[in-house]
Design an enzyme around this catalytic site. Structure first.
Site, PDB file in Angstrom:
ATOM      1  N   GLU A  15       0.822  -1.118   0.181  1.00  0.00           N
ATOM      2  CA  GLU A  15      -0.159   0.005   0.040  1.00  0.00           C
ATOM      3  C   GLU A  15       0.992   1.161   0.204  1.00  0.00           C
ATOM      4  O   GLU A  15       1.604   1.415   1.038  1.00  0.00           O
ATOM      5  CB  GLU A  15      -1.011  -0.326   1.171  1.00  0.00           C
ATOM      6  CG  GLU A  15      -1.804   1.193   1.400  1.00  0.00           C
ATOM      7  CD  GLU A  15      -2.593   1.244   2.611  1.00  0.00           C
ATOM      8  OE1 GLU A  15      -2.880   0.243   3.190  1.00  0.00           O
ATOM      9  OE2 GLU A  15      -2.590   2.240   3.215  1.00  0.00           O
TER      10      GLU A  15
ATOM     11  N   ARG B 122       0.816  10.247   0.789  1.00  0.00           N
ATOM     12  CA  ARG B 122       1.366  11.168   1.737  1.00  0.00           C
ATOM     13  C   ARG B 122       2.547  11.804   1.252  1.00  0.00           C
ATOM     14  O   ARG B 122       3.380  12.738   1.895  1.00  0.00           O
ATOM     15  CB  ARG B 122       1.715  10.373   3.073  1.00  0.00           C
ATOM     16  CG  ARG B 122       0.503   9.876   3.722  1.00  0.00           C
ATOM     17  CD  ARG B 122       0.912   9.285   4.849  1.00  0.00           C
ATOM     18  NE  ARG B 122       0.079   8.103   5.259  1.00  0.00           N
ATOM     19  CZ  ARG B 122       0.057   7.432   6.222  1.00  0.00           C
ATOM     20  NH1 ARG B 122       1.010   7.431   7.152  1.00  0.00           N
ATOM     21  NH2 ARG B 122      -1.006   6.436   6.531  1.00  0.00           N
TER      22      ARG B 122
ATOM     23  N   THR C  10      -4.135   6.179   2.051  1.00  0.00           N
ATOM     24  CA  THR C  10      -4.406   7.476   2.493  1.00  0.00           C
ATOM     25  C   THR C  10      -5.191   8.293   1.705  1.00  0.00           C
ATOM     26  O   THR C  10      -4.822   9.632   1.263  1.00  0.00           O
ATOM     27  CB  THR C  10      -3.130   8.186   3.014  1.00  0.00           C
ATOM     28  OG1 THR C  10      -2.128   7.154   3.560  1.00  0.00           O
ATOM     29  CG2 THR C  10      -3.161   9.405   3.949  1.00  0.00           C
TER      30      THR C  10
ATOM     31  N   LYS D 165     -11.197  -0.949   6.708  1.00  0.00           N
ATOM     32  CA  LYS D 165      -9.998  -0.651   7.532  1.00  0.00           C
ATOM     33  C   LYS D 165     -10.116  -0.150   9.015  1.00  0.00           C
ATOM     34  O   LYS D 165     -11.435   0.417   9.253  1.00  0.00           O
ATOM     35  CB  LYS D 165      -9.149   0.370   6.757  1.00  0.00           C
ATOM     36  CG  LYS D 165      -8.051   0.852   7.539  1.00  0.00           C
ATOM     37  CD  LYS D 165      -7.199   1.607   6.564  1.00  0.00           C
ATOM     38  CE  LYS D 165      -5.893   2.457   7.393  1.00  0.00           C
ATOM     39  NZ  LYS D 165      -4.655   2.518   6.774  1.00  0.00           N
TER      40      LYS D 165
HETATM   41  C1  3PG Z   1      -1.873   3.468   8.145  1.00  0.00           C
HETATM   42  O1  3PG Z   1      -1.928   4.498   7.152  1.00  0.00           O
HETATM   43  O2  3PG Z   1      -2.199   2.263   7.848  1.00  0.00           O
HETATM   44  C2  3PG Z   1      -0.906   3.604   9.169  1.00  0.00           C
HETATM   45  O3  3PG Z   1      -0.084   4.892   9.077  1.00  0.00           O
HETATM   46  C3  3PG Z   1       0.241   2.583   9.374  1.00  0.00           C
HETATM   47  O4  3PG Z   1       0.250   2.827  10.909  1.00  0.00           O
HETATM   48  P1  3PG Z   1       1.675   2.257  11.514  1.00  0.00           P
HETATM   49  O5  3PG Z   1       2.739   3.346  10.807  1.00  0.00           O
HETATM   50  O6  3PG Z   1       1.486   2.572  12.938  1.00  0.00           O
HETATM   51  O7  3PG Z   1       2.130   0.979  11.091  1.00  0.00           O
END
Ligand code: 3PG
Length: 214
Positions: A47, A51, A75, A135
């Site tokens: 994924e 960002r 995102t 999610k």
């Molecule tokens: C996401 O967008 O799924 C999270 O930012 C992942 O979270 P983590 O960095 O705590 O694994």
């Protein structure tokens, strides 16, 4: 009512590995190297989050150059981002939450959407829209494993991909839950490791994650 979620296609991607690597890349070439390192460790999907300014170019490059991995976009906050991600070649699209506008953009798209939902009302709204694979973000901060356990008897048809605060220290507790299909996490591709070009270490972390059982 929007079009129901393409659960079959989405679950095929999510079930292929216990951990979905969630990454923010600095460049397209970094994403390609990273994807190859993840594949070498046994992970089958990535994924790439929108960002960074390189994200769309990175999705395009991975889709073209690393056919062994299923590339998705993460995102996604707006319908435009959904459209851009699909156009870049994302095979699935992940959103931390859900708006009607983003669900509309997902309508009829070949790239299935994994939207985020957490509260009972949000889950009910998603069920009304035909979405059952969701999610759960940020998982640890929202109540983690005990929270997901409490939802299970009430929302019997919902399957979650929790992300946020998950690591090797707690991932097994999540994967043991019947309503969790896989987890998402950035720990398999730590920013410092990736920017230092230590892709062997990414492969090692990916292999450790791929060996977990969902
Ligand atoms: C996401 O967008 O799924 C999270 O930012 C992942 O979270 P983590 O960095 O705590 O694994």
């Amino acid at each position: 009512m929007t079009m129901p979620q393409d659960k079959t296609t989405l679950l095929k991607v999510l079930q292929a590995q216990p951990v979905m690597p969630v990454v923010a890349v600095a460049s397209a070439s970094e994403a390609v190297n990273l994807s190859r390192a993840l594949v070498a460790g046994g992970l089958k999907a990535i994924e790439i989050t929108l960002r960074t300014s390189a994200a769309l170019e990175a999705i395009r490059a991975v889709a073209a150059e690393v056919p062994e991995i299923v590339v998705g976009a993460g995102t996604i906050l707006t319908p435009k981002q959904f459209d851009d991600a699909e156009e870049a070649g994302a095979k699935f699209v992940v959103s931390p939450g859900a708006t009607m506008e983003v669900l509309d953009a997902a309508k009829g798209s070949p790239a299935p959407l994994l939207p985020g939902a957490a509260t009972p009302s949000e889950l009910m709204a998603m069920i009304e829209e035909g979405y059952e694979v969701l999610k759960f973000f940020p998982a640890e901060q929202l109540g983690g494993v005990p929270y997901l356990k409490s939802l299970a008897p009430v929302f019997q048809n919902i399957t979650f991909c929790p992300t946020g605060g998950i690591s090797m220290a707690n991932v097994r507790d999540y994967l043991a839950l019947p309503n969790v299909v896989c987890v998402g996490g950035s720990w398999v591709a730590p920013k410092d490791t990736v920017s230092a070009g230590r892709f062997d270490e990414v492969t090692r972390l990916a292999a450790e994650a791929a060996a977990l059982t969902a």
